[in-house]
Design an enzyme around this catalytic site. Structure first.
Site, PDB file in Angstrom:
ATOM      1  N   GLU A   1      -6.910  -7.489  -0.908  1.00  0.00           N
ATOM      2  CA  GLU A   1      -7.557  -7.348   0.400  1.00  0.00           C
ATOM      3  C   GLU A   1      -9.017  -6.982   0.203  1.00  0.00           C
ATOM      4  OE1 GLU A   1      -5.663  -4.883   3.322  1.00  0.00           O
ATOM      5  OE2 GLU A   1      -3.681  -5.803   3.025  1.00  0.00           O
TER       6      GLU A   1
ATOM      7  N   GLU B   1       0.826  -1.207   0.000  1.00  0.00           N
ATOM      8  CA  GLU B   1       0.000   0.000   0.000  1.00  0.00           C
ATOM      9  C   GLU B   1       0.867   1.266   0.000  1.00  0.00           C
ATOM     10  OE1 GLU B   1      -2.619  -0.567   3.371  1.00  0.00           O
ATOM     11  OE2 GLU B   1      -4.037  -1.680   2.155  1.00  0.00           O
TER      12      GLU B   1
END
Length: 726
Positions: A252, A183
């Site tokens: 995710e 991320e």
């Protein structure tokens, strides 16, 4: 020249076997999907983090994941667990990464190894070891040579371990994917050119390790070829990879949300999660990882911060204790079965999208070989729709997708749950805690054992290096007997400002008050009248960390501890700024130094009986394990705040702070339904604390706790967690 035909046949067989071996040990990709051993696959994955459970639980969790229709187990690699000090590695017990991956392999599942080594994960310091912060010249996650050198060294260590055990799919093992960084996109933008240079370096560094399997970068819009950029979030139907020849992957899919002390508990309705997954598939997605599939427990001091709870349940399909959560588990299992029944059509054709109404669509996958699958969707959040498709009539509940593997018959609808609901009970056991013993934390030792005295207030982690949550700040104040407040019977006011996360104020050895930060604001303060006498007075401030930051740009620079100002007002001359007084420091608690949490501590020979609500106190008792194999936990709601150990194993931090905020349940307003619903305001955010069965002996188990505020140990209960489906 004539060659013996038998030799030719042997050579053909030999090269065929080599070719076959190469095919059987390869992972590639195209725009549709990952290609494993020559076959495109739609893959369902689930995050199970090995240190958030115990080795004795791993096999059962993995098997339940397989029975739930998963193909892949996903885990981060936690650098601070494995390299607690430079060059000293730990891969034992809950840190046995290789053992965990081998169990996944034995179950016949694949692995996505998210090396990072930055993990976020609501984990202490984002998974980085604290010693990394003190490498000279370092700056985290940017084009910084000291950081890149340490990051590459650890990444190489993990890759080499996997290779030595033949765990990559290219070697016949289960690892089909690896992730570098995590991320990074927000930091990339903030760091600018240095961020882009670092991201590019990280990608090339990963590729240089030649694992033989693809690498991914999640939430990285400009991940360079051949790395695959992927999506994280509650919904990823909007996501498109940055190159048309890369597969559409969701690393995710959030099954719920984490909790923080003082915040509400979160649940994600399975109907919404199933809708999000089906919508992703109908738009061309082929890989979905549930974060989390089993959340587990932040044992010890592993919870990030500040204020992340010890429970990391995440409303996952398998709960913190290892029990199946229905209907989430079963409804997703049925979804997986329905999608897999369409796999051939989904992977061999692109969808034709046909409007069926204002909010309704048909996504149809028709292959040249005659396969046909359809997804009929209704995006309206509240209204049921009746549609006609291929001259047949269908009813679509609001916010739902129906799956038709043959373009005719509905085998699954995301909003129609045909699985029972788990009825969970936390039942008190007959277990008795015997022979309670207590010790008061030796506050007087703060001055005796101080590590030094300096002018001014120092940042906490720079002193403790995170070996403990606790740091004492102490200074002396001389009060003249002529001060008018002494004659009036009034008291001056002390104001203390802290960068976080909690603190307790002691005046001449007596607790005067406390201050607490929160998830919204880690800073805390104390302001109150303090009882000072003529002559020398001692002000002792116990600063308490509740987990280190785990995300954000340059999070290694975030401050913790009492940094001031510290001001005493109401004196005859006005106010006295104590910020730049001479302050002495002591790392940790006397009880930690004496190892009171260990079964081997001899210091309990000095046991004493102390009153209820006594702050800074240690308590211990013995108990027998409850019968059976049901998961167990501790009801700690009668206590205040502290830490707890079972047979020397740290369960983690406890804190009976009540949840507040917006506990509005599920309000379906707007275009999208809520990703999560909030519950539990007015109740402790966390009441029960998981005690792994493998930590218990049949008899004479030792419970030790350190209590900061005060509580009633007679009301601590051992409970069994039972779940039945109704």
């Amino acid at each position: 020249m004539e060659v013996n035909s038998s030799i030719i046949n042997l050579l053909i067989l030999f090269f065929s076997l080599i070719s076959l071996q190469h095919i059987e040990c390869s992972v590639t990709y195209d725009r549709k999907a990952l290609i494993i051993n020559g076959d495109r696959k739609i893959l369902f994955s689930g995050s199970i983090h090995y240190p958030r459970s115990t080795p004795q639980m791993w096999g059962g969790l993995i098997q339940k994941a397989k029975e739930g229709g998963l193909d892949v187990i996903d885990t981060y690699v936690f650098w601070n667990l494995h390299e607690p000090s430079p060059g000293n590695y730990n891969f034992e017990g809950r840190n046995d990464l290789v053992g965990f991956i081998k169990l996944v392999h034995q179950a016949g599942l694949f692995v996505h190894l998210r090396i990072g080594p930055y993990v976020c994960a609501e984990w202490n310091f984002g998974g980085f070891p604290v010693w990394l912060k003190y490498v000279p010249g370092i700056s985290f996650r940017t084009d910084n040579q000291p950081f890149k050198m340490e990051m590459q060294k650890f990444t190489q260590k993990i890759v080499d371990m996997m290779k030595e055990e033949n765990l990559f799919e290219s070697q016949g093992g289960p690892i089909i994917l690896s992730q570098i960084e995590n991320e990074y996109e927000p930091e990339d933008r903030i760091f600018g050119a240095a961020g882009h240079a670092y991201m590019t370096w990280a990608a090339n560094m990963a590729l240089s390790m030649k694992t033989g399997v693809p690498w991914v970068m999640c939430k990285q819009f400009d991940a360079p070829d051949p790395l695959i950029n992927t999506c994280n979030g509650f919904y990823c139907d909007y996501f498109t990879p940055n190159k048309p020849y890369k597969p559409t992957m969701w690393t995710e899919a959030w099954t719920g949300w984490f909790t923080d002390f003082g915040g509400p508990n979160h649940q994600r309705p399975v109907e919404d999660l199933a809708f999000a997954v089906a919508r992703f598939i109908q738009k061309g997605g082929s890989f979905i990882n549930y974060y989390m599939y089993h959340g587990g427990t932040n044992f010890g001091r592993s919870a990030g911060g500040p204020f992340i709870t010890t429970s990391y349940d995440y409303d996952a399909p398998i709960d913190e204790y290892g029990l199946i959560r229905q209907p989430k588990y079963g409804h997703l299992k049925n979804l997986h079965t329905a999608i897999k029944s369409c796999q051939k059509a989904l992977l061999s054709a692109d969808p034709t999208v046909t409007p069926l109404g204002s909010y309704e669509q048909a996504h149809v996958f028709s292959s040249d070989s005659g396969d046909c699958a359809a997804f009929l969707s209704n995006f309206h959040p509240k209204a049921t729709a009746k549609v006609t498709f291929k001259n047949m009539h269908y009813t679509l509940p609001p916010w739902s997708i129906s799956i038709l593997p043959d373009c005719k018959n509905v085998v699954f609808n995301t909003a129609q749950v045909e699985v029972g609901t788990s009825q969970v009970q936390m039942l008190p056991t007959s277990t008795k805690f015997e022979s309670w013993e207590s010790l008061s934390e030796d506050i007087a030792s703060v001055d005796d054992d101080k590590i030094g005295t300096v002018s001014g207030l120092l940042e906490q982690i720079n002193i403790t290096r995170d070996v403990t949550d606790y740091l004492w700040y102490s200074t002396g104040v001389h009060i003249n007997s002529s001060e008018s407040f002494l004659q009036k019977g009034t008291y001056p006011t002390l104001t203390v400002k802290s960068a976080g996360h909690a603190m307790h104020v002691f005046i001449n050895g007596q607790l005067t008050g406390s201050g607490y930060g929160s998830w919204e604001s880690r800073r805390c303060s104390f302001e109150g009248q303090v009882k000072l006498h003529a002559g020398r007075n001692r002000i002792s401030l116990l600063s308490v960390a509740v987990g280190l930051p785990y995300n954000g740009p340059r999070f290694e620079t975030f401050n913790t501890g009492i940094l001031g100002p510290v001001v005493l007002s109401g004196l005859d001359h006005g106010q006295s700024d104590l910020t730049w007084h001479r302050w002495s420091y002591k790392i940790g608690l006397k009880g930690e130094e004496m190892d009171l949490g260990s079964p081997n501590s001899a210091e309990w020979m000095q046991k004493s009986t102390i009153p209820l609500q006594q702050p800074l106190s240690w308590h211990r008792a013995y108990f027998d394990a409850p019968e059976g194999n049901d998961p167990v936990g501790l009801d700690m709601s009668s206590m205040g705040k502290g830490q707890v150990w079972i047979n020397g194993n740290s369960i983690g931090r406890y804190w009976s702070v009540s949840a507040n905020g917006n506990c509005n349940g599920c309000n379906y307003n707007g275009t999208y339904r809520p990703a999560t619903c909030q519950f539990g305001c007015g109740q402790p955010t966390q009441k029960w604390y998981h005690v792994p069965r493998s930590w218990l002996k049949p008899t004479k188990n030792l419970l030790v706790l350190f209590e900061e505020i005060g509580g009633d140990t007679s009301k601590i209960y051992l409970v069994k967690r039972l779940a039945t489906t109704i």
